[in-house]
Design an enzyme around this catalytic site. Structure first.
Site, PDB file in Angstrom:
ATOM      1  N   TRP A 314       2.279  50.366 -14.925  1.00  0.00           N
ATOM      2  CA  TRP A 314       0.937  50.856 -14.579  1.00  0.00           C
ATOM      3  C   TRP A 314       0.176  49.820 -13.760  1.00  0.00           C
ATOM      4  O   TRP A 314      -0.579  50.168 -12.855  1.00  0.00           O
ATOM      5  CB  TRP A 314       0.163  51.186 -15.855  1.00  0.00           C
ATOM      6  CG  TRP A 314      -1.220  51.706 -15.598  1.00  0.00           C
ATOM      7  CD1 TRP A 314      -1.595  52.996 -15.390  1.00  0.00           C
ATOM      8  CD2 TRP A 314      -2.428  50.937 -15.505  1.00  0.00           C
ATOM      9  NE1 TRP A 314      -2.959  53.078 -15.179  1.00  0.00           N
ATOM     10  CE2 TRP A 314      -3.492  51.829 -15.245  1.00  0.00           C
ATOM     11  CE3 TRP A 314      -2.721  49.574 -15.618  1.00  0.00           C
ATOM     12  CZ2 TRP A 314      -4.818  51.424 -15.102  1.00  0.00           C
ATOM     13  CZ3 TRP A 314      -4.042  49.161 -15.475  1.00  0.00           C
ATOM     14  CH2 TRP A 314      -5.060  50.070 -15.217  1.00  0.00           C
ATOM     15  N   HIS A 315       0.400  48.545 -14.086  1.00  0.00           N
ATOM     16  CA  HIS A 315      -0.342  47.490 -13.398  1.00  0.00           C
ATOM     17  C   HIS A 315       0.143  47.254 -11.973  1.00  0.00           C
ATOM     18  O   HIS A 315      -0.592  46.674 -11.168  1.00  0.00           O
ATOM     19  CB  HIS A 315      -0.263  46.185 -14.188  1.00  0.00           C
ATOM     20  CG  HIS A 315      -1.192  46.133 -15.354  1.00  0.00           C
ATOM     21  ND1 HIS A 315      -0.887  46.703 -16.574  1.00  0.00           N
ATOM     22  CD2 HIS A 315      -2.437  45.594 -15.492  1.00  0.00           C
ATOM     23  CE1 HIS A 315      -1.897  46.501 -17.407  1.00  0.00           C
ATOM     24  NE2 HIS A 315      -2.844  45.846 -16.769  1.00  0.00           N
ATOM     25  N   GLY A 316       1.334  47.700 -11.659  1.00  0.00           N
ATOM     26  CA  GLY A 316       1.788  47.515 -10.291  1.00  0.00           C
ATOM     27  C   GLY A 316       3.253  47.848 -10.112  1.00  0.00           C
ATOM     28  O   GLY A 316       4.048  47.757 -11.055  1.00  0.00           O
ATOM     29  N   PHE A 452      -4.799  48.122  -8.913  1.00  0.00           N
ATOM     30  CA  PHE A 452      -4.022  48.819  -9.926  1.00  0.00           C
ATOM     31  C   PHE A 452      -4.471  50.276 -10.052  1.00  0.00           C
ATOM     32  O   PHE A 452      -3.777  51.065 -10.625  1.00  0.00           O
ATOM     33  CB  PHE A 452      -4.142  48.131 -11.281  1.00  0.00           C
ATOM     34  CG  PHE A 452      -3.757  46.675 -11.233  1.00  0.00           C
ATOM     35  CD1 PHE A 452      -2.677  46.260 -10.472  1.00  0.00           C
ATOM     36  CD2 PHE A 452      -4.480  45.739 -11.929  1.00  0.00           C
ATOM     37  CE1 PHE A 452      -2.316  44.925 -10.416  1.00  0.00           C
ATOM     38  CE2 PHE A 452      -4.123  44.384 -11.885  1.00  0.00           C
ATOM     39  CZ  PHE A 452      -3.049  43.991 -11.130  1.00  0.00           C
TER      40      PHE A 452
END
Length: 452
Positions: A314-316, A452
């Site tokens: 999800w963060h990248g 993000f």
């Protein structure tokens, strides 16, 4: 547009507030919707159409799910969730997966044009997902189009959260009373967040960026530790600063957004950390993924690893984010198995500080080869070879690190209640002036979580 930019502070926000309070209450949602789309358009131009599509599509899917019965209800949910995830995949992850396939050298190279990542797509997609699932679960009823559009597009929390659920603000969307004390409290909260961002986070980012841009041959134990310390504080004050500003703006317009941070660096385990850090994301994965997978009842450790692999992703779209997520998951599994049971609290906290700082190094590095070299140097503890630290240390950085430490633990909040209101109000006014001056003269630093 950035909350810490001069244009937002002294043009966009004052205009929105003036018009918002000048119109009758029944028109205020329209004012917020209009300025929210304008806010997003200033940064994303044509990609604003993606936000428009998300509002329209999820509104109609919510209506359909709310009216359906039996198996049809489930199929509509699956379709709605799948299309939201597909859009997120295309814009955020397709480039990454094509690169990974090409790197295998098994198939012919796939030629493609790099796809732009719209700011905030992860946040408003997750809000849309929670809305559809909550309707399916009958926790809420489908909303009016204007109400849902405001929920999904509201500029204070549009691009970097907190991740707000419709049921948390549905009453305030349909009707709210804005009290002067709440408005003033919102201003204070916004100023607090602004100062976290431009005074602390941006100052630390200058040194952190320099250190993480070094060649492996230029690293030393002392420099690596300093870089890890700077980034550990930077990411907290950057993201919690944004959350404070979002919550403050919400209060100014009559909304109560959920808290997103609760002094995460006082934790004594990674498990506790994730109850204090990015709380709305942790709760989202808990309620919409971990518990449906079986939670603490079935395949607990597998569920944890799935959740944290996806948390990293999800963060990248990068290997290091996935590894960072798995790293957190593995530590939580070991903690649940009793890793810390016999350790004194002081040692638990030392373990946590080392563990979280290590994780942030993995998170910050551009690739795992550099992260591995960085951590190897950091934990070589060869301080005799730690030349170069003096190059980065100066009175401003040392002072900022001390201030960062003091504000990352609940010392100031406990002392604050003994300080007279007029002194506090004077302090907030000075903070605003100082923060505005920092924002005016410093190089533009976008919020970390914008990507993000």
């Amino acid at each position: 547009m950035n909350f810490s930019s001069i244009g937002f502070l002294f043009l966009f926000l004052p205009v929105v507030i003036l018009i918002y309070f000048a119109v009758k209450p029944k028109y205020r949602n329209i004012v917020l919707i209009s300025f929210s789309f304008f806010f997003y358009f200033l940064g994303e131009k044509a990609f604003t159409l993606l936000l428009v599509f998300s509002c329209i599509f999820n509104y109609f899917m919510g209506k359909k799910i709310g009216r359906a019965d039996g198996a049809g209800r489930k199929y509509l949910l699956i379709f709605g969730v799948s299309l939201n995830i597909l859009l997120l995949f295309v814009f955020k992850y397709l480039n990454f997966f094509i690169n990974e396939i090409n790197s295998l050298n098994i198939f012919p190279l796939i030629e493609y044009t790099k796809i732009h990542l719209p700011v905030g797509i992860s946040f408003f997609t997750f809000q849309a997902l929670s809305y559809l699932v909550d309707i399916y679960r009958k926790d809420i009823k489908s909303a009016k189009f204007a109400d849902f559009t405001l929920y999904l597009s509201m500029f204070p929390q549009l691009v970097a959260g907190p991740i707000v659920r419709y049921k948390q603000i549905q009453d305030e969307i349909s009707g709210r009373v804005i009290k002067s004390e709440n408005f003033i409290e919102g201003i204070k909260r916004f100023i607090s967040g602004l100062s976290k961002k431009v005074i602390i986070a941006d100052t630390l980012s200058y040194t952190a960026d320099k250190i993480f841009a070094l060649n492996v041959s230029e690293l030393s134990t002392g420099v690596c530790i300093l870089g890890a310390v700077c980034y550990t504080f930077q990411i907290f004050f950057d993201f919690s600063g944004y959350s404070d500003m979002a919550i403050g703006l919400g209060k100014m317009f009559g909304f109560t957004f959920p808290e997103n941070f609760n002094y995460p660096y006082i934790s004594k385990s990674i498990r506790e950390f994730w109850r204090r850090w990015h709380i709305t994301l942790s709760e989202f994965f808990r309620d919409y993924l971990y518990i449906p997978l079986g939670g603490n009842k079935n395949h607990v450790y597998l569920n944890i690893m799935i959740v944290f692999a996806l948390t990293g992703l999800w963060h990248g779209a990068s290997r290091n984010f996935i590894i960072w997520g798995l790293y957190n998951g593995i530590l939580i599994v070991f903690e649940r198995l009793g890793l810390l049971n016999k350790l004194p609290k002081a040692l638990c906290h030392i373990y946590f500080i080392i563990a979280v700082a290590t994780g942030w190094v993995i998170f910050r590095c551009e690739n795992m080869s550099f992260a591995t070299a960085f951590l190897k140097t950091m934990y070589s503890f060869n301080f005799g070879q730690s030349g170069g630290v003096i190059y980065y240390l100066n009175s401003e950085l040392i002072f900022t690190i001390i201030i960062a430490f003091l504000f990352s633990v609940p010392i100031i909040s406990k002392v604050k209640k003994y300080i007279p209101d007029f002194i506090q109000n004077t302090a907030y006014a000075l903070l605003l002036i100082i923060s505005a001056s920092y924002a005016a003269v410093n190089t533009y630093q976008p919020f970390i979580y914008f990507r993000f």
